[in-house]
Design a protein around this motif. Sequence first.
Motif, PDB file in Angstrom:
ATOM      1  N   ASP A  52       0.969  -1.181  -0.109  1.00  0.00           N
ATOM      2  CA  ASP A  52      -0.027  -0.078  -0.194  1.00  0.00           C
ATOM      3  C   ASP A  52       0.987   1.350  -0.166  1.00  0.00           C
ATOM      4  O   ASP A  52       1.631   1.512   0.962  1.00  0.00           O
ATOM      5  CB  ASP A  52      -0.791   0.205   1.404  1.00  0.00           C
ATOM      6  CG  ASP A  52      -1.660   1.164   1.328  1.00  0.00           C
ATOM      7  OD1 ASP A  52      -1.649   2.089   0.518  1.00  0.00           O
ATOM      8  OD2 ASP A  52      -2.420   1.345   2.337  1.00  0.00           O
ATOM      9  N   ARG A  53       1.037   1.954  -1.159  1.00  0.00           N
ATOM     10  CA  ARG A  53       2.059   2.934  -1.400  1.00  0.00           C
ATOM     11  C   ARG A  53       1.578   4.072  -0.729  1.00  0.00           C
ATOM     12  O   ARG A  53       2.139   4.953  -0.228  1.00  0.00           O
ATOM     13  CB  ARG A  53       2.204   3.333  -2.821  1.00  0.00           C
ATOM     14  CG  ARG A  53       0.930   3.648  -3.514  1.00  0.00           C
ATOM     15  CD  ARG A  53       1.451   3.674  -5.040  1.00  0.00           C
ATOM     16  NE  ARG A  53       2.090   4.850  -5.078  1.00  0.00           N
ATOM     17  CZ  ARG A  53       1.920   6.158  -5.574  1.00  0.00           C
ATOM     18  NH1 ARG A  53       0.698   6.465  -5.787  1.00  0.00           N
ATOM     19  NH2 ARG A  53       2.811   7.333  -5.856  1.00  0.00           N
ATOM     20  N   PHE A  54       0.426   4.324  -0.241  1.00  0.00           N
ATOM     21  CA  PHE A  54      -0.264   5.263   0.729  1.00  0.00           C
ATOM     22  C   PHE A  54      -0.112   5.198   2.147  1.00  0.00           C
ATOM     23  O   PHE A  54      -0.238   5.938   3.056  1.00  0.00           O
ATOM     24  CB  PHE A  54      -1.572   5.785   0.296  1.00  0.00           C
ATOM     25  CG  PHE A  54      -1.893   6.061  -1.205  1.00  0.00           C
ATOM     26  CD1 PHE A  54      -1.273   7.337  -1.655  1.00  0.00           C
ATOM     27  CD2 PHE A  54      -2.138   5.218  -2.075  1.00  0.00           C
ATOM     28  CE1 PHE A  54      -1.256   7.568  -3.172  1.00  0.00           C
ATOM     29  CE2 PHE A  54      -2.250   5.698  -3.481  1.00  0.00           C
ATOM     30  CZ  PHE A  54      -1.850   6.903  -3.769  1.00  0.00           C
ATOM     31  N   PHE A  55       0.423   3.972   2.561  1.00  0.00           N
ATOM     32  CA  PHE A  55       0.342   3.609   3.967  1.00  0.00           C
ATOM     33  C   PHE A  55       0.842   4.627   5.034  1.00  0.00           C
ATOM     34  O   PHE A  55       0.577   5.091   5.958  1.00  0.00           O
ATOM     35  CB  PHE A  55       0.925   2.021   4.082  1.00  0.00           C
ATOM     36  CG  PHE A  55       0.766   1.648   5.430  1.00  0.00           C
ATOM     37  CD1 PHE A  55      -0.454   1.085   5.871  1.00  0.00           C
ATOM     38  CD2 PHE A  55       1.666   1.655   6.556  1.00  0.00           C
ATOM     39  CE1 PHE A  55      -0.914   0.614   7.324  1.00  0.00           C
ATOM     40  CE2 PHE A  55       1.466   1.359   7.833  1.00  0.00           C
ATOM     41  CZ  PHE A  55       0.252   0.573   8.260  1.00  0.00           C
ATOM     42  N   PHE A  56       2.180   5.032   4.640  1.00  0.00           N
ATOM     43  CA  PHE A  56       3.204   5.874   5.403  1.00  0.00           C
ATOM     44  C   PHE A  56       2.710   7.447   5.085  1.00  0.00           C
ATOM     45  O   PHE A  56       3.565   8.129   5.622  1.00  0.00           O
ATOM     46  CB  PHE A  56       4.498   5.518   5.374  1.00  0.00           C
ATOM     47  CG  PHE A  56       4.703   4.280   6.118  1.00  0.00           C
ATOM     48  CD1 PHE A  56       4.697   3.930   7.273  1.00  0.00           C
ATOM     49  CD2 PHE A  56       5.365   3.291   5.273  1.00  0.00           C
ATOM     50  CE1 PHE A  56       5.106   2.728   7.987  1.00  0.00           C
ATOM     51  CE2 PHE A  56       5.462   1.913   5.676  1.00  0.00           C
ATOM     52  CZ  PHE A  56       5.518   1.751   7.217  1.00  0.00           C
ATOM     53  N   GLY A 113      -0.291  -4.547   3.484  1.00  0.00           N
ATOM     54  CA  GLY A 113      -0.935  -4.955   2.290  1.00  0.00           C
ATOM     55  C   GLY A 113       0.133  -5.294   1.397  1.00  0.00           C
ATOM     56  O   GLY A 113      -0.126  -5.264  -0.019  1.00  0.00           O
ATOM     57  N   SER A 114       1.180  -5.887   1.998  1.00  0.00           N
ATOM     58  CA  SER A 114       2.472  -6.513   1.253  1.00  0.00           C
ATOM     59  C   SER A 114       2.395  -8.001   0.999  1.00  0.00           C
ATOM     60  O   SER A 114       2.122  -8.722   2.004  1.00  0.00           O
ATOM     61  CB  SER A 114       3.500  -5.799   1.932  1.00  0.00           C
ATOM     62  OG  SER A 114       4.618  -6.517   1.240  1.00  0.00           O
ATOM     63  N   ASN A 115       2.905  -8.256  -0.057  1.00  0.00           N
ATOM     64  CA  ASN A 115       3.150  -9.901  -0.099  1.00  0.00           C
ATOM     65  C   ASN A 115       4.604 -10.075  -0.168  1.00  0.00           C
ATOM     66  O   ASN A 115       4.935 -10.981  -0.553  1.00  0.00           O
ATOM     67  CB  ASN A 115       2.617 -10.091  -1.735  1.00  0.00           C
ATOM     68  CG  ASN A 115       3.331  -9.445  -2.889  1.00  0.00           C
ATOM     69  OD1 ASN A 115       3.962  -8.523  -2.561  1.00  0.00           O
ATOM     70  ND2 ASN A 115       3.232 -10.135  -4.008  1.00  0.00           N
ATOM     71  N   ASN A 136      10.900  -3.292  -0.788  1.00  0.00           N
ATOM     72  CA  ASN A 136      11.872  -2.615  -1.785  1.00  0.00           C
ATOM     73  C   ASN A 136      11.198  -1.450  -2.580  1.00  0.00           C
ATOM     74  O   ASN A 136       9.943  -1.431  -2.657  1.00  0.00           O
ATOM     75  CB  ASN A 136      12.146  -3.884  -2.863  1.00  0.00           C
ATOM     76  CG  ASN A 136      12.949  -4.864  -2.255  1.00  0.00           C
ATOM     77  OD1 ASN A 136      13.759  -4.851  -1.626  1.00  0.00           O
ATOM     78  ND2 ASN A 136      12.403  -6.131  -2.685  1.00  0.00           N
ATOM     79  N   GLY A 137      12.050  -0.426  -2.723  1.00  0.00           N
ATOM     80  CA  GLY A 137      11.543   0.920  -3.464  1.00  0.00           C
ATOM     81  C   GLY A 137      11.836   1.959  -2.935  1.00  0.00           C
ATOM     82  O   GLY A 137      11.913   2.266  -1.483  1.00  0.00           O
ATOM     83  N   GLU A 138      12.116   3.145  -3.613  1.00  0.00           N
ATOM     84  CA  GLU A 138      12.314   4.505  -3.302  1.00  0.00           C
ATOM     85  C   GLU A 138      11.537   4.929  -2.492  1.00  0.00           C
ATOM     86  O   GLU A 138      11.659   5.897  -1.532  1.00  0.00           O
ATOM     87  CB  GLU A 138      12.832   5.378  -4.625  1.00  0.00           C
ATOM     88  CG  GLU A 138      12.856   6.737  -4.309  1.00  0.00           C
ATOM     89  CD  GLU A 138      14.586   6.974  -3.764  1.00  0.00           C
ATOM     90  OE1 GLU A 138      14.414   7.618  -2.809  1.00  0.00           O
ATOM     91  OE2 GLU A 138      15.435   6.049  -4.096  1.00  0.00           O
ATOM     92  N   GLU A 139      10.001   4.728  -2.964  1.00  0.00           N
ATOM     93  CA  GLU A 139       8.907   5.649  -2.139  1.00  0.00           C
ATOM     94  C   GLU A 139       8.633   5.359  -0.700  1.00  0.00           C
ATOM     95  O   GLU A 139       8.722   6.043  -0.128  1.00  0.00           O
ATOM     96  CB  GLU A 139       7.518   5.271  -3.086  1.00  0.00           C
ATOM     97  CG  GLU A 139       6.433   6.190  -2.553  1.00  0.00           C
ATOM     98  CD  GLU A 139       5.284   6.099  -3.455  1.00  0.00           C
ATOM     99  OE1 GLU A 139       4.214   6.836  -3.288  1.00  0.00           O
ATOM    100  OE2 GLU A 139       5.137   5.172  -4.272  1.00  0.00           O
ATOM    101  N   VAL A 140       8.644   3.852  -0.473  1.00  0.00           N
ATOM    102  CA  VAL A 140       8.497   3.473   0.780  1.00  0.00           C
ATOM    103  C   VAL A 140       9.949   4.024   1.525  1.00  0.00           C
ATOM    104  O   VAL A 140       9.826   4.310   2.927  1.00  0.00           O
ATOM    105  CB  VAL A 140       8.137   2.062   1.069  1.00  0.00           C
ATOM    106  CG1 VAL A 140       9.475   1.060   0.605  1.00  0.00           C
ATOM    107  CG2 VAL A 140       7.931   1.678   2.425  1.00  0.00           C
TER     108      VAL A 140
END
Length: 280
Positions: A52-56, A113-115, A136-140
Amino acid sequence: MHILHLLKQHGIPTRSKSEARTLALERGKLAFDRNTAEGSSKRVVLERQTLDRFFFKSWSPAMAYVLGVIYTDGSLHPGRAREPGAKTTPTSPRVSVSQKEPELLLKVLALLGSNARLMHSEKRGISGALYFFHLNGEEVYQDLLNLGLTARKSLTIQFPPMPVECIRHFVRGCWDGDGSVYVLRDRPSSGTASYLSGSRRFVDQLNAALHSLGLPLATIHTDRRSGASYIKYHGRNCVRLFHLLYDGVDETTYLSRKYSRFKQIADWFEAKDELVSAPD
């Protein structure tokens, strides 16, 4: 190289390594064998990681709880850019979270909401066996930087600013990570909850935050062996902390083992209080 030359010769577009990997993930073509904790081999098929990219990006009780867990059991890895002329492979920023028991990590993954795959590492030297996962990822990674986390944070973390209504949820996440609750010789009357951190400033701020929510200011101690700072709540103050952290909270946002021990202490003191106040 010959095939690549023919593709270019006939104007057929090619994929970058990143695009090819993404397509392979989507089609389930990346797989490897991993040894399980039981000693057997398991075939693992890599999938494209979801989250969920909006979580934080906004405060909520669930977000505050997960952030508390990551503040204590997480680590940030900035990744590695490709240097000109270097043969090293670039890597993306990553967040890792590890724990000795899987329950807490599985609950965090569900809330996110992560796999992301929960993995297990065997005991090595003085290090015990651990369960862990990577995000993994720049956004989180950037979201967590914005919330006050840094790489190599253990001695430098500070209590992040947050809405008052989220403080108890954040603290519960921290306590599930680095806190403890125990009784001596099976006597609930000895019930104690303690929190230890390598950052004295964080413990100072945690102490002040709990005081603002109604707990007495605790004495801050220093562990002689590690130099870490810690606070303790005994007896009825431990019961007050229990109600502050857990009242009205769903079981999806706490570690069952610590909740059960807290409740054992609270039940004993409250049963005693009822007995004393009961009419003759």
